[in-house]
Design an enzyme around this catalytic site. Structure first.
Site, short mmCIF file in Angstrom:
data_model
loop_
_atom_site.label_atom_id
_atom_site.label_comp_id
_atom_site.label_asym_id
_atom_site.label_seq_id
_atom_site.Cartn_x
_atom_site.Cartn_y
_atom_site.Cartn_z
N PHE A 129 33.32 61.62 50.69
CA PHE A 129 34.65 61.25 51.16
C PHE A 129 34.97 59.84 50.64
O PHE A 129 34.15 58.94 50.75
CB PHE A 129 34.69 61.28 52.70
CG PHE A 129 36.07 61.28 53.25
CD1 PHE A 129 36.76 62.46 53.43
CD2 PHE A 129 36.72 60.08 53.56
CE1 PHE A 129 38.07 62.47 53.92
CE2 PHE A 129 38.02 60.08 54.04
CZ PHE A 129 38.69 61.28 54.22
N ASP A 210 26.82 61.02 56.98
CA ASP A 210 28.17 61.10 57.52
C ASP A 210 28.26 62.47 58.19
O ASP A 210 28.30 63.51 57.52
CB ASP A 210 29.20 60.98 56.37
CG ASP A 210 30.64 61.08 56.86
OD1 ASP A 210 30.86 61.61 57.97
OD2 ASP A 210 31.55 60.66 56.12
N TYR A 235 37.61 63.39 65.99
CA TYR A 235 38.89 64.13 66.05
C TYR A 235 38.81 65.50 65.41
O TYR A 235 39.81 66.22 65.37
CB TYR A 235 40.04 63.30 65.44
CG TYR A 235 39.72 62.59 64.15
CD1 TYR A 235 39.68 63.27 62.95
CD2 TYR A 235 39.49 61.21 64.14
CE1 TYR A 235 39.39 62.59 61.77
CE2 TYR A 235 39.20 60.53 62.97
CZ TYR A 235 39.15 61.24 61.78
OH TYR A 235 38.87 60.58 60.62
N LYS A 236 37.64 65.88 64.88
CA LYS A 236 37.52 67.22 64.28
C LYS A 236 36.92 68.17 65.33
O LYS A 236 37.61 68.54 66.27
CB LYS A 236 36.67 67.15 63.02
CG LYS A 236 37.23 66.19 61.96
CD LYS A 236 36.33 66.19 60.73
CE LYS A 236 36.71 65.06 59.77
NZ LYS A 236 38.01 65.22 59.14
N ARG A 385 40.86 75.21 52.79
CA ARG A 385 39.78 75.19 53.79
C ARG A 385 40.26 75.95 55.03
O ARG A 385 41.37 75.70 55.53
CB ARG A 385 39.44 73.76 54.19
CG ARG A 385 38.98 72.88 53.05
CD ARG A 385 38.45 71.55 53.55
NE ARG A 385 39.41 70.85 54.42
CZ ARG A 385 39.17 69.70 55.03
NH1 ARG A 385 38.00 69.11 54.88
NH2 ARG A 385 40.08 69.13 55.79
C1 LIG Z 1 33.74 63.24 55.89
C2 LIG Z 1 34.64 62.12 56.28
N1 LIG Z 1 34.19 60.86 56.18
C3 LIG Z 1 34.97 59.81 56.50
C4 LIG Z 1 36.26 59.99 56.94
C5 LIG Z 1 37.08 58.78 57.29
O1 LIG Z 1 37.24 58.74 58.67
P1 LIG Z 1 38.05 57.61 59.45
O2 LIG Z 1 39.43 57.63 58.92
O3 LIG Z 1 38.00 58.05 60.88
O4 LIG Z 1 37.36 56.33 59.23
C6 LIG Z 1 36.76 61.29 57.07
C7 LIG Z 1 38.14 61.51 57.53
O5 LIG Z 1 38.64 62.59 57.65
C8 LIG Z 1 35.94 62.38 56.72
O6 LIG Z 1 36.37 63.64 56.79
#
Ligand SMILES: Cc1ncc(COP(=O)(O)O)c(C=O)c1O
Length: 425
Positions: A129, A210, A235-236, A385
């Site tokens: 990500f 992560d 939030y997921k 997805r």
């Molecule tokens: C796998 C992953 N890592 C990191 C993030 C970043 O998260 P945040 O915006 O809560 O810092 C996300 C956001 O959707 C994500 O899906």
């Protein structure tokens, strides 16, 4: 003969669902088939109630809400963290509900990344990500290291998945620390976290995951596996609400480390209000908090975590695997001729909570699906997805979504979205 493409079979499966009663406790968007819980999980009645109760405490007690009620705000973080810990297989003091995914990675890197002459590179992957990469690069720069030379990214052979062998091969002597996904946000591949941890430690590398796409969907045993650190959003699959407070895990072998980014909420609570300039850290992961916790974000998360806790992560995983298995079978049967490829690994132990389908017009198809009330999402370059969430989705919804996809492809209705470019979250 059982036939996945048959709607009666989907109805029969839903009738056997042990979690049908749990689904009734969620607010399902009216008239929609919501299959996007890996982006934003849905609101539960429990979450709504806790938020409303917290607002009422604020309304009636003001500042005394911090201390005066049975559910005082001062220890709300501890209550939420206690419900998060079993989801990652950690002791209570190894987990804290705080920050966001990105901030928590910053905190963990600030705390644990100690480059020296021999070991000074960070290992990540080319499918990570973006925010994780941005955080890693900034920590390299903060220590005077060039990301071009000190960030090592493992490549993907197919553009969708990672090979554990390739990751292990990339664990070369200069690597000090590795940051990898538990489940890949694109293809939904579940990495072999225990194996990668063993290999990393064998080579003197600290390793963290992560877990944004695995927490609440896949059971973890982070302490047993010996993982050094982990971080995630809520939030997921935790259904904590948009931008909900995230979480982090710090293995107890690192409890002696000073927080890289210290703040007064990382204090031992017995001493916090002494207002001394001497930092007396809390025990464990709690020391990695910084400022005042967002109570109005913790409240719904606590309600929502109670739902997960009552159901249990093993039961959630069992239904999730059954749903994704069903979805794979359906796609094979119904979409075989439609030019769609399933890029999620098919083996149960290698997939998380969602299925990713590749199609050259994935973006247009996603828009067309949304237009028909089926909420899935698009990730570049060509992925749709679909996340059937164990707590609130059923087999008929999967069936309807796949039928809709087939119809949109056959009728070519999706073509009118081909030239639209707006990307939606
Ligand atoms: C796998 C992953 N890592 C990191 C993030 C970043 O998260 P945040 O915006 O809560 O810092 C996300 C956001 O959707 C994500 O899906």
């Amino acid at each position: 003969m059982r036939f996945s493409g048959d709607s009666d079979y989907a109805r029969w499966l839903d009738a056997q669902d042990p979690l049908a009663g749990v689904r009734a406790g969620f607010c399902l968007p009216p008239g929609k088939i919501y299959l996007d819980g890996n982006s934003l999980g849905l609101l539960s009645q429990e979450a709504r109630l806790e938020l409303i109760e917290t607002l009422q405490v604020w309304e009636t007690l003001g500042i005394e809400g911090w201390t005066a009620t049975e559910r005082d705000w001062y220890f709300m973080t501890e209550r939420v963290s206690r419900l998060m810990a079993p989801l990652v297989g950690a002791t209570e003091d190894e987990v804290v509900a705080t920050g966001s995914t990105t901030l928590n990675l910053h905190q963990l890197l600030a705390t644990l990344f100690e480059p020296n002459f021999d070991k000074n590179a960070i290992l990540a992957d080319s499918l990570a990500f973006p925010s994780d990469i941005f955080a890693i690069e900034s920590h390299l720069r903060l220590r005077g290291l060039n990301p071009e030379t000190h960030l090592k990214k493992v490549d993907s052979a197919d553009g969708f998945t990672l090979s554990e062998e390739a990751i292990i091969d990339a664990m070369t002597p200069e690597v000090a620390l590795a940051v990898l996904p538990g489940v890949l946000f694109t293809s939904g591949q579940l990495l072999d976290m225990p194996r990668l941890t063993r290999e990393a430690h064998h080579k003197g590398i600290l390793i963290g995951f992560d877990c944004s796409h695995s927490i609440g969907s896949v059971p973890h045993a982070l302490s047993e596996w010996g993982v050094d650190f982990a971080f995630w959003c809520s939030y997921k699959y935790l259904n904590g609400g948009p931008g909900a407070v995230g979480g982090l895990y710090l293995n107890q072998r690192h409890f002696d480390k000073r927080p890289g980014l210290a703040g007064w909420f990382g204090s031992n609570k017995k001493h916090q209000f002494e207002m001394s300039h001497e930092f007396k850290p809390a025990l464990g992961a709690a020391a990695l908090q910084t400022g005042t916790p967002p109570i109005l974000s913790l409240a719904p998360l606590h309600g929502s975590l109670r739902v997960l806790h009552q159901v249990g992560i093993e039961v959630i995983r069992e239904k999730s695997l059954s749903l994704t298995h069903y979805l794979i079978e359906l796609c094979d049967e119904v979409l075989a001729e439609a030019g769609i490829a399933i890029v999620t690994p098919r083996e149960a132990h290698r997939r998380g909570g969602h299925i990713a389908l590749a199609h050259p017009h994935a973006f247009a198809l996603c828009q067309a699906l949304r237009n028909k009330g089926v909420i899935a999402d698009f990730r570049p370059p060509n992925l749709i997805r679909i996340a059937p969430v164990a707590l609130y989705n059923g087999y008929q919804e999967c069936w309807q979504a796949v039928q809709m996809l087939k119809e949109l492809i056959e009728t070519r209705v999706f073509e009118r979205w081909i030239d639209t470019t707006t990307l939606v979250p």
